[in-house]
Design a protein around this motif. Structure first.
Motif, mmCIF file in Angstrom:
data_model
loop_
_atom_site.group_PDB
_atom_site.id
_atom_site.type_symbol
_atom_site.label_atom_id
_atom_site.label_comp_id
_atom_site.label_asym_id
_atom_site.label_seq_id
_atom_site.Cartn_x
_atom_site.Cartn_y
_atom_site.Cartn_z
ATOM 1 N N GLU A 1 0.821 -1.205 0.000
ATOM 2 C CA GLU A 1 0.000 0.000 0.000
ATOM 3 C C GLU A 1 0.855 1.256 0.000
ATOM 4 O O GLU A 1 0.491 2.267 -0.604
ATOM 5 C CB GLU A 1 -0.937 0.011 1.210
ATOM 6 C CG GLU A 1 -1.884 1.202 1.209
ATOM 7 C CD GLU A 1 -2.920 1.132 2.307
ATOM 8 O OE1 GLU A 1 -4.059 1.571 2.076
ATOM 9 O OE2 GLU A 1 -2.584 0.633 3.396
ATOM 10 N N LEU B 1 -0.700 9.764 -4.397
ATOM 11 C CA LEU B 1 -1.565 8.593 -4.467
ATOM 12 C C LEU B 1 -1.525 8.065 -5.895
ATOM 13 O O LEU B 1 -1.444 8.854 -6.852
ATOM 14 C CB LEU B 1 -2.999 8.963 -4.097
ATOM 15 C CG LEU B 1 -3.227 9.469 -2.672
ATOM 16 C CD1 LEU B 1 -4.558 10.193 -2.574
ATOM 17 C CD2 LEU B 1 -3.174 8.315 -1.680
ATOM 18 N N VAL C 1 1.649 6.045 -2.476
ATOM 19 C CA VAL C 1 0.620 5.356 -1.718
ATOM 20 C C VAL C 1 -0.403 4.796 -2.714
ATOM 21 O O VAL C 1 -0.916 5.545 -3.562
ATOM 22 C CB VAL C 1 -0.060 6.289 -0.697
ATOM 23 C CG1 VAL C 1 -1.172 5.549 0.047
ATOM 24 C CG2 VAL C 1 0.969 6.843 0.287
ATOM 25 N N PRO D 1 -3.903 3.147 -2.765
ATOM 26 C CA PRO D 1 -5.122 2.735 -2.038
ATOM 27 C C PRO D 1 -5.657 1.400 -2.550
ATOM 28 O O PRO D 1 -5.955 1.247 -3.733
ATOM 29 C CB PRO D 1 -6.103 3.879 -2.316
ATOM 30 C CG PRO D 1 -5.232 5.060 -2.628
ATOM 31 C CD PRO D 1 -4.061 4.493 -3.367
ATOM 32 N N SER E 1 -9.521 10.255 1.979
ATOM 33 C CA SER E 1 -9.296 9.771 3.342
ATOM 34 C C SER E 1 -7.817 9.668 3.690
ATOM 35 O O SER E 1 -7.454 9.599 4.868
ATOM 36 C CB SER E 1 -9.961 8.404 3.533
ATOM 37 O OG SER E 1 -9.294 7.401 2.789
ATOM 38 N N TYR E 2 -6.922 9.675 2.687
ATOM 39 C CA TYR E 2 -5.485 9.562 2.948
ATOM 40 C C TYR E 2 -4.836 10.893 3.292
ATOM 41 O O TYR E 2 -3.688 10.930 3.750
ATOM 42 C CB TYR E 2 -4.779 8.937 1.738
ATOM 43 C CG TYR E 2 -4.995 7.450 1.619
ATOM 44 C CD1 TYR E 2 -4.068 6.544 2.126
ATOM 45 C CD2 TYR E 2 -6.138 6.939 1.009
ATOM 46 C CE1 TYR E 2 -4.272 5.171 2.027
ATOM 47 C CE2 TYR E 2 -6.352 5.574 0.902
ATOM 48 C CZ TYR E 2 -5.423 4.688 1.410
ATOM 49 O OH TYR E 2 -5.634 3.340 1.311
#
Length: 529
Positions: free
Chosen positions: A275, A287, A317, A319, A351-352
């Motif tokens: 992740e 992301l 990152v 998700p 949300s990150y």
């Protein structure tokens, strides 16, 4: 005047009364600053010999002076000629020619009459009535009614070219017919024949043959957002229970059931990577949105994208709960399926607490840029708190060429580049991939003919109207092979699969297909020996 600059004009000539076939005549025309193409044609007519061409208003309103200039459809009266050595002037494509630059519009007028573009009321009203018409719909109605009927959209359209050359595959005529002749009536609350019009849109216009490539938008004098209008019309077709096509329904069903538009065949990318991909002293964090094809079919592209970001000290990152962007549903008219995907993905990514999102699929990128803001604003009263980037765009504009890791090994190959429609015209990204290509040592680059013309995979055409898709794709394959290169580069999974298949089908894989990001990752590896 001594020292004046003259341009060479190669002009298409054809007089069916005396010529067995068309030919090109050459003329020298004195150039002056601010000269229009119409002035060039008038100069030839007045100083050399009679040539046949149409014009009337001279100010871009009547739409009669459309011609091809160096392969691009233009209005002669609105097109200024730069100080160049040579230009080529031809009649508009996808029409029969009456003489020289004069095209035969009769079949188009007959088709317009068949569509019944007038107001239909049943029964006839005897008294005045109040019409409920929102300002937004009224504004759009008047905008679409301002279509010049110049047919530049038809001349630029790859699907209309298939319809002109192989009408047994599609009757798709180009954007003018559904913009001016049908969309205006579908917007008009007074019209009472909407179901019949939607049926004509689906069957007589062949609405699902449009690849939404935006080539029509690029040449339209009114700059209509034609692909968006087509998608709105497809949504009306779906709402009326007349569509979409079976191939489109399959994608939408998969999205609803699994969160992906295609079925799982091998281990998805999301199950192959952690992740969080950490790097020492990160210069940025992003992301990564995979999209369905990179997650389920082209996993190596996703691995390469993460590797390239990592080699440039970017913390990545990924998700794990991300889903299909919804584009296959939106493009085929199933808007609510796409809206639901937008809400899910934005909630997951926000949300990150990381603002930048990088992706390797232009179809996903366009959906995030164009559709997501509208859906989130309508549902939540605000815009998404995210910034989305295509990978080469991120490397060039955010990391910056001056800070980019240029420790790249040699790749000795001659290549060309195919511009994805969604990336170039949809998102305005075309310089950045070429800037990255130019950084790779040993790579020789040749621009191919029609590098920005659709490959035939977009707009659901590959899924729903495969014969049309193949015809458009063959034209792309022809241009690639004619460029005499070892490989063709691109930055779109749909284009990658389509062009790979077309080169294999028609040329036995003579030219290799590469995702640009794969080549960059390979160059980094070669630098390490």
């Amino acid at each position: 005047m001594n020292g004046e600059h003259k341009i060479i004009v190669k002009l298409f000539r054809y007089n069916p009364q005396v010529d067995k076939q068309s030919y090109y005549a050459t003329y020298e025309v004195p150039w002056k600053e601010g000269m229009t193409l119409l002035e060039v044609l008038n100069y030839i007519y007045e100083n050399y010999e009679p040539i046949a061409f149409r014009y009337y208003c001279r100010c871009g309103v009547c739409g009669t002076c459309g011609v091809m200039l160096n392969g691009q459809p233009v209005l002669a009266c609105r097109t200024y000629i730069n100080r160049v050595e040579e230009i080529i002037v031809e009649p508009l494509k996808n029409f029969n020619v009456i003489r020289d630059l004069v095209i035969d519009r009769r079949s188009m007028l007959e088709r317009t009459i068949k569509l019944e573009p007038w107001l239909i009321r049943r029964p006839k009203r005897e008294a005045l009535e109040r019409i409920s018409w929102s300002l937004g719909e009224l504004d759009k109605f008047y905008l679409l009614m301002s279509c010049r009927e110049c047919y530049l959209c038809r001349a630029a359209c790859p699907a209309a070219e298939v319809g002109f050359k192989k009408p047994e595959l599609t009757q798709y005529p180009g954007a003018k017919f559904y913009i001016r002749d049908l969309a205006t009536r579908l917007l008009d609350p007074r019209d009472e024949d909407k179901q019949s019009r939607l049926l004509k849109l689906k069957e007589e216009i062949d609405a699902y043959a449009c690849t939404t490539c935006k080539k029509c938008w690029e040449v339209c004098p009114r700059e209509f957002e034609i692909p968006e209008i087509m998608e709105e019309l497809r949504a009306l077709i779906a709402k009326a229970g007349l569509g979409p096509l079976e191939g489109h329904k399959t994608f939408a069903d998969y999205i609803v059931k699994t969160g992906r538009s295609i079925e799982r065949q091998t281990t998805p990318l999301l199950e192959q990577v952690p992740e969080v991909v950490e790097v020492p002293d990160p210069v940025d964090e992003v992301l990564f949105f995979t999209g369905c094809l990179i997650d389920y079919r082209l996993q190596n592209v996703g691995l390469s994208a993460i590797e390239v970001l990592k080699r440039n000290s970017v913390r990545v990152v990924v998700p794990k709960e991300q889903q299909c962007c919804g584009s296959p549903a939106i493009r085929s008219g199933l808007v609510e399926v796409g809206r639901a995907q937008a809400l899910k993905n934005v909630e997951i990514f926000e949300s990150y607490g990381i603002k930048k999102v990088v992706m390797g699929c232009p179809g996903c990128l366009l959906t995030w840029k164009l559709n997501y803001p509208r859906y989130i604003m309508e549902e939540r009263g605000r815009l998404p708190n995210l910034e989305v980037y295509e990978l080469t765009e991120y490397l060039v504009k955010v990391i910056g060429l001056n800070r980019l890791n240029k420790n790249l090994g040699e790749i000795n190959m001659t290549t060309t580049y195919h511009d994805s429609c969604h990336l170039r015209r949809g998102c305005g990204i075309w310089k950045e991939p070429r800037e990255i290509i130019n950084l790779i040592p040993g790579l020789k680059f040749k621009e191919m003919k029609e590098h920005d013309v659709c490959c035939g995979s977009g707009g659901g055409v590959r899924a729903g109207r495969r014969p049309v898709s193949v015809e458009i794709g063959k034209r792309k394959a022809d241009n690639i092979v004619a460029t005499n290169v070892d490989g063709v580069l691109m930055e779109c999974p749909f284009c990658y699969i389509q062009i790979r298949d077309m080169l294999n089908q028609f040329y036995g894989g003579k030219v290799k297909v590469f995702y640009l990001i794969d080549l960059i990752a390979e160059a980094y590896r070669r630098a390490e020996g």
